[in-house]
Design a protein around this motif. Structure first.
Motif, PDB file in Angstrom:
ATOM      1  N   GLU A 281       0.827  -1.216   0.000  1.00  0.00           N
ATOM      2  CA  GLU A 281       0.000   0.000   0.000  1.00  0.00           C
ATOM      3  C   GLU A 281       0.862   1.267   0.000  1.00  0.00           C
ATOM      4  OE1 GLU A 281      -3.279   0.256  -0.269  1.00  0.00           O
ATOM      5  OE2 GLU A 281      -3.577  -1.914  -0.336  1.00  0.00           O
ATOM      6  N   LEU A 282       2.076   1.158   0.529  1.00  0.00           N
ATOM      7  CA  LEU A 282       2.958   2.338   0.541  1.00  0.00           C
ATOM      8  C   LEU A 282       3.333   2.783  -0.861  1.00  0.00           C
ATOM      9  CD1 LEU A 282       5.547   1.642   3.389  1.00  0.00           C
ATOM     10  CD2 LEU A 282       3.797   3.409   3.375  1.00  0.00           C
ATOM     11  N   GLU A 283       3.378   1.817  -1.795  1.00  0.00           N
ATOM     12  CA  GLU A 283       3.845   2.129  -3.150  1.00  0.00           C
ATOM     13  C   GLU A 283       2.706   2.485  -4.092  1.00  0.00           C
ATOM     14  OE1 GLU A 283       5.810  -1.503  -4.066  1.00  0.00           O
ATOM     15  OE2 GLU A 283       7.048  -1.346  -2.258  1.00  0.00           O
ATOM     16  N   GLU A 307       0.131   5.344   4.860  1.00  0.00           N
ATOM     17  CA  GLU A 307       0.428   4.611   6.093  1.00  0.00           C
ATOM     18  C   GLU A 307      -0.857   4.122   6.755  1.00  0.00           C
ATOM     19  OE1 GLU A 307       3.071   6.852   8.593  1.00  0.00           O
ATOM     20  OE2 GLU A 307       4.598   7.004   7.037  1.00  0.00           O
ATOM     21  N   GLU A 308      -1.928   4.922   6.664  1.00  0.00           N
ATOM     22  CA  GLU A 308      -3.208   4.504   7.245  1.00  0.00           C
ATOM     23  C   GLU A 308      -3.777   3.302   6.503  1.00  0.00           C
ATOM     24  OE1 GLU A 308      -5.495   8.083   7.251  1.00  0.00           O
ATOM     25  OE2 GLU A 308      -4.643   8.795   9.159  1.00  0.00           O
ATOM     26  N   ARG A 309      -3.583   3.290   5.152  1.00  0.00           N
ATOM     27  CA  ARG A 309      -4.038   2.138   4.375  1.00  0.00           C
ATOM     28  C   ARG A 309      -3.260   0.879   4.783  1.00  0.00           C
ATOM     29  NH1 ARG A 309      -3.662   5.475  -0.263  1.00  0.00           N
ATOM     30  NH2 ARG A 309      -2.017   4.141  -1.113  1.00  0.00           N
ATOM     31  N   CYS A 310      -1.954   1.038   4.975  1.00  0.00           N
ATOM     32  CA  CYS A 310      -1.118  -0.083   5.440  1.00  0.00           C
ATOM     33  C   CYS A 310      -1.632  -0.610   6.774  1.00  0.00           C
ATOM     34  CB  CYS A 310       0.332   0.362   5.617  1.00  0.00           C
ATOM     35  SG  CYS A 310       1.191   0.712   4.092  1.00  0.00           S
ATOM     36  N   CYS A 311      -1.874   0.313   7.696  1.00  0.00           N
ATOM     37  CA  CYS A 311      -2.301  -0.082   9.045  1.00  0.00           C
ATOM     38  C   CYS A 311      -3.669  -0.745   9.017  1.00  0.00           C
ATOM     39  CB  CYS A 311      -2.311   1.123   9.973  1.00  0.00           C
ATOM     40  SG  CYS A 311      -0.626   1.644  10.364  1.00  0.00           S
TER      41      CYS A 311
END
Length: 598
Positions: A281-283, A307-311
Motif C-alpha cells: 500500500e505504501l507504493e 500509512e493509514e491504508r497499510c495499518c
C-alpha cells in the motif's frame, strides 16, 4: 625427472627469446626467470606433490603476465602475443588441469581456475572449465548458478544458460535459489528480446522473418518456471521472492498480478503474506491517474493516507491471524515508519501514537514478543516516560523471567530514572537468572556503580562477580576489573588486582598486555616488573603467541635497564615452546628485527 624439467624449460625458450628481442626484458631478467621457473618446475614434478607448490607456480606466471602487460603499455608494443602471452596462458592452464585432477574436491582451486580463465583465456576454454568443475561438483547449486550467469551475461547465450539451469534442477529439484535465478534469467532473456525487437522496428527493418514469439516476449517461459516452482517449493517466503524478482521487469505486469493473486489465495495463513500486502500500500497511488503531490502539506497528507491504508491491512491481519508472528510484522512496520525522518511534527506524532497503540494491543493480547518489549520500553524511555517504561519493562521481566535482555532493559529504565531500587533489582536478577548467563548484568552493575557509588562498593561488585562468573566469560570480567582499577586508583591498585587474580585462570593475552602497558606509562618504569608480567604471560600463552616472545626480546634490547645478553636465552626458550606455524612466524619476525638492527 631432470629430463622433464629440462624439456619444460626448453619449451619456454621461444617466448623468453621474444621477450628479450622486443626489449620487454633484459638478459639478466630472462636468466632470473629461467632460474625461478626451474625451481617451480622441480616442485611440481617431484614424487610428493603439494597443492601450495602448484598455487605458487600459477601465481608466479600470473605476476609475469601482468608485468608483461604493464611493460607493453609503457613502450606501446602490442605484437607477438601469440608467441608470448598465449604460450604462458596455455602452460598455466596445464598446471591448473593437473592440480584440479589431483585435488578434485577443492572448490577454491576450481574457482581460482575460473577466475584465471575469465581474465586470460578464451570463452570456449572457460566453458570447458565450467563443464569439468560441474561434473565433479554437481552437488553445489551456487556453481551451477555461476556457470549459467556467465553463459547468459558474458557469452550472451541464453540457450546454454537455460540448459545449465535445467541440468542443475535435475540434481537439485527442490533448491529455491536455482528456481529464483532461472526465473530471473528467463525474464532477462525476454527483456533483451523486446529491446532487440524495438531497435529493429526503430530502424524500420523487417522483423517478420525474425523469430520473436509473442509468448516469450511476454515472459511465458518465466511463468512456466513460476508455476512449476511453487508447486514444488511451498511457503510465502519463496512466493514473495519470485514476485520481488518479477517486479524488476516493467513488461511483466500481468505476471506480477498473477503471482500476487496466487500469493493471497494460497498463503492467507502466513504472516509474510499479510506483511507484503500491507507494505504494498505504501507504493500505490491514492487514486489512479492522480498527479504526484508537490507541496509539503500535500506530501505529508499523501504519506499519512498511505500509512493509514497499510495499518488498515495490518489491523485486518491481526484479527484474521492473531499470532505473535503477525503482531511482530505489524510492530516492525510501525517502528520503521516512526524512525523514518520527517520534518512534519504532525506526521511524527501520528506515527508515535499509532506505534504505542499497537504495542499496547499486542501486550493486552499477550502476543508481544520479547524483543518488542525491549523496543517498547526504549521508545518510552526515549520520550522520558519513565513510569510507563518501568511498567512495560516490569511486564516483560514477569513474562520472560529467564531473559537477561529483559532484566537489562528494566535496569536501564531504573538507572535512567535515578531510582533508589537499582542495586536491589540487580540482586533480584541474579537470584532469578542462571549464573552462566549473567555476565552482561555483572558488567552493567559495575559500570553503574562506578558512576553512582563509592570505589569500595564497585570493588565489592567486581569481587562478587569474579567468584560468580566461571569459565570463558570470566576472561572479559577480569579485563574490565583491571581496567577499572587503573582508571579509578592508578598503577598501585591495578598491580594489587593483577596479583590477586594472577592464579585465577583462564586469562586473555590482553590481561597481561594491559599490565605491561600500565607499567610503561609510569615515570619510573621498572624492568623487573615488566619481566614478571612477560614471564606470567608466557606461562599461559608461550606456546601459541609469537608476538609475546618478540616483544619480550625487544624490551630487553630497548629498555634502559634491559639485559641484551638475555635475548639469546629467550630466543631458545621460544623455539622450544612455540609450535608449528607460530614457531615459523617467530623465526621470520626475529630475522627481520635483527636485519633492522644491523
Amino acid at each position: 625427472m631432470a629430463e622433464i624439467i629440462q624439456e619444460r624449460i626448453e619449451d619456454r625458450l621461444p617466448e623468453l627469446e621474444q621477450l628479450e628481442r622486443i626489449g620487454l626484458f633484459s638478459r639478466a631478467e630472462i636468466k632470473a626467470i629461467i632460474k625461478k621457473a626451474s625451481d617451480l618446475e622441480y616442485k611440481i614434478q617431484r614424487r610428493t606433490l603439494f597443492k601450495e607448490d602448484f598455487i605458487n607456480y600459477v601465481q608466479y606466471e600470473i605476476n609475469l603476465l601482468e608485468l608483461i602487460q604493464r611493460r607493453r603499455a609503457r613502450i606501446g608494443y602490442s605484437f607477438k602475443k601469440d608467441e608470448i602471452e598465449n604460450s604462458i596462458v596455455h602452460r598455466v592452464q596445464g598446471v591448473f588441469r593437473r592440480a584440479s585432477a589431483k585435488w578434485k574436491d577443492d572448490v577454491q582451486l576450481w574457482l581460482s581456475y575460473v577466475v584465471f580463465c575469465k581474465k586470460w583465456a578464451t570463452k570456449a576454454q572457460l566453458s570447458k572449465v565450467f563443464s569439468a568443475m560441474l561434473a565433479i561438483h554437481s552437488n553445489k547449486p551456487a556453481l551451477w548458478i555461476m556457470a549459467a550467469k556467465w553463459e547468459m551475461e558474458d557469452r550472451l547465450s541464453s540457450e546454454s544458460a537455460r540448459q545449465l539451469f535445467l541440468r542443475a534442477l535435475r540434481f537439485h529439484p527442490e533448491c529455491p535459489k536455482l528456481y529464483q535465478e532461472y526465473f530471473r534469467m528467463e525474464l532477462m532473456h525476454a527483456e533483451k528480446l523486446r529491446k532487440e525487437k524495438q531497435e529493429f522496428e526503430k530502424a524500420k527493418m523487417d522483423v517478420e522473418n525474425l523469430e520473436y514469439s509473442e509468448e516469450i516476449l511476454k515472459g511465458e517461459l518465466a511463468r512456466i518456471i513460476y508455476k512449476n516452482s511453487v508447486s514444488i517449493i511451498k511457503g510465502a517466503e519463496f512466493h514473495v521472492s519470485l514476485l520481488s524478482i518479477a517486479q524488476l521487469f516493467d513488461f511483466a505486469k500481468d505476471l506480477q498480478r498473477e503471482i500476487y493473486d496466487d500469493l493471497q489465495a494460497l498463503h492467507t495463513d502466513d504472516p509474510l503474506t499479510w506483511d507484503y500486502v500491507a507494505r504494498r500500500e505504501l507504493e500505490m497511488e491514492s487514486q489512479p491517474g492522480d498527479e504526484p503531490p508537490t507541496t509539503k502539506q500535500a506530501r505529508v497528507a499523501e504519506a499519512t493516507r498511505r500509512e493509514e491504508r497499510c495499518c488498515a491491512v495490518y489491523e485486518e491481519a491481526v484479527k484474521t491471524l492473531p499470532t505473535e508472528a503477525m503482531w511482530k510484522c505489524y510492530l516492525n512496520f510501525c517502528m520503521e515508519r516512526f524512525t523514518k525522518k520527517t520534518n512534519s511534527q504532525l506526521l511524527r506524532e501520528k506515527r508515535l501514537e499509532r506505534t504505542m497503540v499497537a504495542f499496547r494491543k499486542a501486550h493486552e493480547l499477550r502476543l508481544l514478543p520479547e524483543v518488542q518489549y525491549k523496543q517498547w520500553s526504549e521508545l518510552l524511555l526515549h520520550h522520558n516516560l519513565f513510569k510507563e517504561a518501568l511498567e512495560v519493562a516490569g511486564a516483560g521481566t514477569e513474562l520472560f523471567q529467564d531473559s537477561v535482555m529483559m532484566w537489562q532493559v528494566k535496569l536501564q529504565v531504573l538507572i535512567a530514572s535515578k531510582s533508589p531500587d537499582v542495586a536491589m533489582v540487580f540482586e533480584e536478577a541474579f537470584v532469578r537468572l542462571k549464573p552462566q548467563i549473567c555476565l552482561p548484568l555483572w558488567i552493567s552493575w559495575a559500570e553503574w556503580s562506578e558512576g553512582a557509588k563509592s570505589q569500595e562498593d564497585t570493588e565489592a561488585i567486581f569481587k562478587k562477580a569474579v567468584l560468580a562468573v566461571m569459565g570463558a566469560d570470566s576472561v572479559t570480567l577480569k579485563d574490565k576489573y583491571l581496567d577499572w582499577a587503573y582508571r579509578s586508583s592508578g598503577y598501585k591498585k591495578a598491580r594489587a588486582v593483577f596479583k590477586s587474580l594472577q592464579e585465577s585462570r583462564p586469562f586473555s593475552v590482553d590481561f597481561f598486555r594491559k599490565m605491561i602497558q600500565f607499567e610503561k606509562e609510569q615515570e619510573s618504569c621498572k624492568m623487573a616488573n615488566l619481566r614478571e608480567y612477560y614471564e606470567r604471560a608466557l606461562r599461559e600463552f608461550g606456546s601459541v603467541d609469537s608476538d609475546l616472545w618478540m616483544d619480550y626480546i625487544k624490551e630487553e634490547l630497548d629498555h634502559p635497564l634491559g639485559r641484551p645478553e638475555n635475548c639469546g636465552q629467550i630466543y631458545w626458550r621460544a623455539m622450544k615452546m612455540l609450535q608449528g606455524e607460530a614457531a615459523e612466524l617467530f623465526v621470520a619476525k626475529h630475522a627481520m628485527h635483527q636485519a633492522g638492527h644491523l
